[in-house]
Motif scaffolding. Structure first.
Motif, PDB file in Angstrom:
ATOM      1  N   PRO A 123     -11.333   7.844   6.304  1.00 55.25           N
ATOM      2  CA  PRO A 123     -10.892   9.213   5.993  1.00 55.25           C
ATOM      3  C   PRO A 123     -10.585   9.384   4.512  1.00 55.25           C
ATOM      4  N   GLU A 126      -4.822   9.470   4.014  1.00 54.75           N
ATOM      5  CA  GLU A 126      -4.028   9.026   5.156  1.00 54.75           C
ATOM      6  C   GLU A 126      -2.605   8.778   4.654  1.00 54.75           C
ATOM      7  N   ARG A 145      -5.646  -1.156  12.037  1.00 55.79           N
ATOM      8  CA  ARG A 145      -5.777   0.185  12.591  1.00 55.79           C
ATOM      9  C   ARG A 145      -7.212   0.475  13.021  1.00 55.79           C
ATOM     10  N   TRP A 147      -9.631   2.914  12.760  1.00 51.43           N
ATOM     11  CA  TRP A 147      -9.877   4.121  11.977  1.00 51.43           C
ATOM     12  C   TRP A 147     -10.962   4.964  12.648  1.00 51.43           C
ATOM     13  N   SER A 155     -12.635   8.087  -0.577  1.00 51.22           N
ATOM     14  CA  SER A 155     -11.489   7.639   0.198  1.00 51.22           C
ATOM     15  C   SER A 155     -10.708   6.552  -0.521  1.00 51.22           C
ATOM     16  N   ASN A 213       1.271   6.198  -1.138  1.00 49.15           N
ATOM     17  CA  ASN A 213       0.836   4.978  -0.458  1.00 49.15           C
ATOM     18  C   ASN A 213       0.975   3.748  -1.342  1.00 49.15           C
TER      19      ASN A 213
END
Length: 333
Positions: A123, A126, A145, A147, A155, A213
């Motif tokens: 994505p 996030e 994860r 995804w 991204s 992040n």
């Protein structure tokens, strides 16, 4: 040798106008050519709240996604050049625990080259920082994860994973790595351009990374680098003159209509403006930063602003500003 001064004076006008219109607090424009001729100029404020400080040529900026091309890309390409990694190998050659509980997961097939060119199904964004503050736990979360696959887009996840690979291969965290000459992972608040009044850290950020992040991971491959206009131009000049230890060939090699290895290349509507030569590469950063290197014409320019101070929720006009500067750098009008 072309005299850069008249060209620079014209290119500085849109930045001055944006500051005068209060679209951005301040900025620094810099240009360098392959002969070493260089001009930089600052305007406006490095910080508005809670206290005002002037912008200076030597102000440090949170370079945001310029980290991808100044720090992460050269190191990944150098590892490939030295034979330590194969760009067409899957990331699991270095990160074997990526989606380790599903041998058929698409994430296990993603290659280094695909990440460099943003050709993966990850994505665009996030909010990883909303899942916790423990950087080791967040790294495990990202690796495990499931995804949801989408059409390829630009991204941060691509470069977060490339950063993980650098960490595994070096045995160091990103923040324990040498950031490069003239760069740092943080700086003193009073010499930095302030970014956002952060809603979850409850303070105006200055000298510490803005990217949510990257902050939660305590260092990552997609953001976190700090530098001045001088250090960014030094980096660009090394590439222009061919003095880089890492070959620039892959940085310039197209991987798609818009991307090379790590960098953007000219396309309709890109940040460097339509008048850039085909031999130009560039990249921007969310905080209001940008760097463009024109190998055909032997020049590079950087536009560093604090356009998200004190908030990102405002139309600063940064896209049009970058294009206007690029237009004039390339000699129009």
């Amino acid at each position: 040798m072309t005299n850069l001064a008249p060209l620079f004076d014209r290119a500085f006008e849109p930045l001055a106008a944006a500051v005068a219109a209060r679209c951005i607090p301040g900025g620094v424009l810099g240009i360098v050519d392959s002969d070493g001729q260089r001009i930089t100029r600052a305007i406006g404020a490095a910080q508005l709240v809670p206290n005002a400080r002037p912008m200076r040529e030597e102000t440090w900026f949170d370079l945001a996604s310029l980290t991808k091309v100044i720090f992460t890309t050269p190191r990944i390409l150098a590892l490939a050049q030295d034979g330590a990694i194969d760009l067409d190998a899957a990331l699991i050659s270095v990160l074997p625990d990526l989606r380790q509980y599903d041998a058929s997961a698409w994430e296990r097939k993603v290659t280094f080259r695909q990440c460099l060119g943003h050709q993966t199904p990850f994505p665009a964004v996030e909010p990883i920082y909303t899942y916790g503050r423990d950087p080791d736990l967040l790294r495990a979360f990202i690796l495990q994860r499931e995804w949801r696959a989408r059409d390829p887009v630009y991204s941060d996840i691509n470069f977060i994973l490339l950063g993980f690979a650098l960490e595994r291969l070096s045995g160091k965290t990103i923040r324990d790595m040498e950031p490069g000459p003239g760069f740092a992972w943080s700086t003193k608040p009073d010499v930095a351009a302030a970014t956002e009044d952060c809603t979850w850290r409850h303070r105006v950020l200055s000298g510490e990374v803005h990217d949510d992040n990257c902050a939660a991971l305590q260092g990552a491959g997609h953001a976190g680098l700090f530098g001045t206009a001088a250090s960014v131009l030094d980096f660009a000049q090394v590439l222009l003159t061919g003095a880089s230890e890492c070959s620039t060939a892959l940085m310039r090699q197209p991987l798609s209509a818009t991307r090379t290895h790590g960098w953007e290349r000219p396309y309709d509507g890109w940040s460097g403006d339509a008048l850039c030569s085909p031999g130009t590469i560039g990249h921007t950063g969310f905080t209001g930063t940008g760097l463009w290197i024109d190998f055909d014409r032997g020049k590079a320019w950087t536009l560093l602003t604090n356009r998200i101070h004190p908030t990102r929720h405002f139309d600063s006009g940064i896209v049009a500003l970058r294009q206007a500067v690029g237009d004039l750098i390339n000699g129009v009008r």
